[in-house]
Design a protein around this motif. Structure first.
Motif, PDB file in Angstrom:
ATOM      1  N   CYS A   1       1.060  -1.318   0.172  1.00 21.43           N
ATOM      2  CA  CYS A   1       0.015   0.023   0.152  1.00 21.43           C
ATOM      3  C   CYS A   1       0.830   1.131  -0.026  1.00 21.43           C
ATOM      4  O   CYS A   1       1.783   1.413   0.790  1.00 21.43           O
ATOM      5  CB  CYS A   1      -0.972   0.023   1.187  1.00 21.43           C
ATOM      6  SG  CYS A   1      -1.780   1.566   1.418  1.00 21.43           S
TER       7      CYS A   1
ATOM      8  N   CYS B   1       0.229   3.170   3.784  1.00 20.92           N
ATOM      9  CA  CYS B   1       0.389   2.452   5.056  1.00 20.92           C
ATOM     10  C   CYS B   1       1.358   1.549   4.878  1.00 20.92           C
ATOM     11  O   CYS B   1       1.877   1.073   5.839  1.00 20.92           O
ATOM     12  CB  CYS B   1      -0.674   2.236   5.664  1.00 20.92           C
ATOM     13  SG  CYS B   1      -1.585   0.732   4.923  1.00 20.92           S
TER      14      CYS B   1
ATOM     15  N   CYS C   1      -6.215  -1.715  -0.320  1.00 18.39           N
ATOM     16  CA  CYS C   1      -5.635  -1.729   0.755  1.00 18.39           C
ATOM     17  C   CYS C   1      -6.492  -2.151   1.912  1.00 18.39           C
ATOM     18  O   CYS C   1      -7.196  -1.349   2.227  1.00 18.39           O
ATOM     19  CB  CYS C   1      -4.274  -1.002   1.342  1.00 18.39           C
ATOM     20  SG  CYS C   1      -3.861  -1.163   2.956  1.00 18.39           S
TER      21      CYS C   1
ATOM     22  N   CYS D   1      -6.005   0.196   5.523  1.00 19.41           N
ATOM     23  CA  CYS D   1      -6.298   1.550   5.715  1.00 19.41           C
ATOM     24  C   CYS D   1      -7.508   1.941   4.488  1.00 19.41           C
ATOM     25  O   CYS D   1      -7.911   3.057   4.469  1.00 19.41           O
ATOM     26  CB  CYS D   1      -5.252   2.510   5.315  1.00 19.41           C
ATOM     27  SG  CYS D   1      -4.620   2.576   3.696  1.00 19.41           S
TER      28      CYS D   1
HETATM   29 ZN   LIG Z   1      -2.912   0.830   3.256  1.00 17.88          ZN
END
Ligand SMILES: [Zn+2]
Length: 112
Positions: free
Chosen positions: A6, A9, A23, A26
Motif C-alpha cells: 500500500c 500505509c 488496501c 487503511c
Molecule cells: Zn494501506
C-alpha cells in the motif's frame, strides 16, 4: 504475481478489485496508472525540464539578488535537497559556492 505494498500505509495485504488495487488495512484504493501519474506530477524539475533529485548538482541559471549581494549566473550549487515542505516558494536547498547552504527555488537553477 505479487502486488505492491500500500503506497499509503505500506501494508502488504493489497488485493485487486477490478482494475483497482485496494488496501484492507487503511481502505486506500489506487491504480498503478494513477500512481505513476501522481509520481510524475510530484517530480521537481528545473525550468529546462531536467528532474531534480536529492544530491544533484546544478548551476544558478540567472543572477539572484541576496540582500546587497548577487549570486551570479553560473555559480555552482552542490548537495541539493528537495524540501518536503516548501518555504516561501523555496522548494529546494543546496550549498551555493561562496554563500553556503541556502534555500532556493527550482525555477532558478539548471541541473548539470
Ligand atoms: Zn494501506
Amino acid at each position: 504475481m505479487s502486488l505492491p505494498n500500500c503506497p499509503k500505509c505500506n501494508a502488504s495485504y493489497t488485493y485487486e478489485d477490478g482494475n483497482m488495487l485496494v488496501c484492507p488495512m487503511c481502505f486506500y484504493e489506487w491504480t498503478e496508472e494513477g500512481l505513476k501519474i501522481a509520481e510524475e506530477a510530484a517530480k521537481i524539475r528545473d525550468p529546462f525540464g531536467n528532474e531534480i533529485v536529492d544530491g544533484a548538482e546544478a548551476i544558478i541559471a540567472m543572477d539572484l539578488k541576496l540582500g546587497s549581494d548577487t549570486i551570479k549566473q553560473g555559480t555552482k550549487v552542490k548537495g541539493i535537497t528537495i524540501l518536503d515542505y516548501p518555504q516561501d516558494g523555496h522548494d529546494i536547498q543546496g550549498r551555493v559556492d561562496g554563500f553556503g547552504l541556502l534555500l532556493l527555488k527550482s525555477s532558478v537553477i539548471k541541473v548539470r
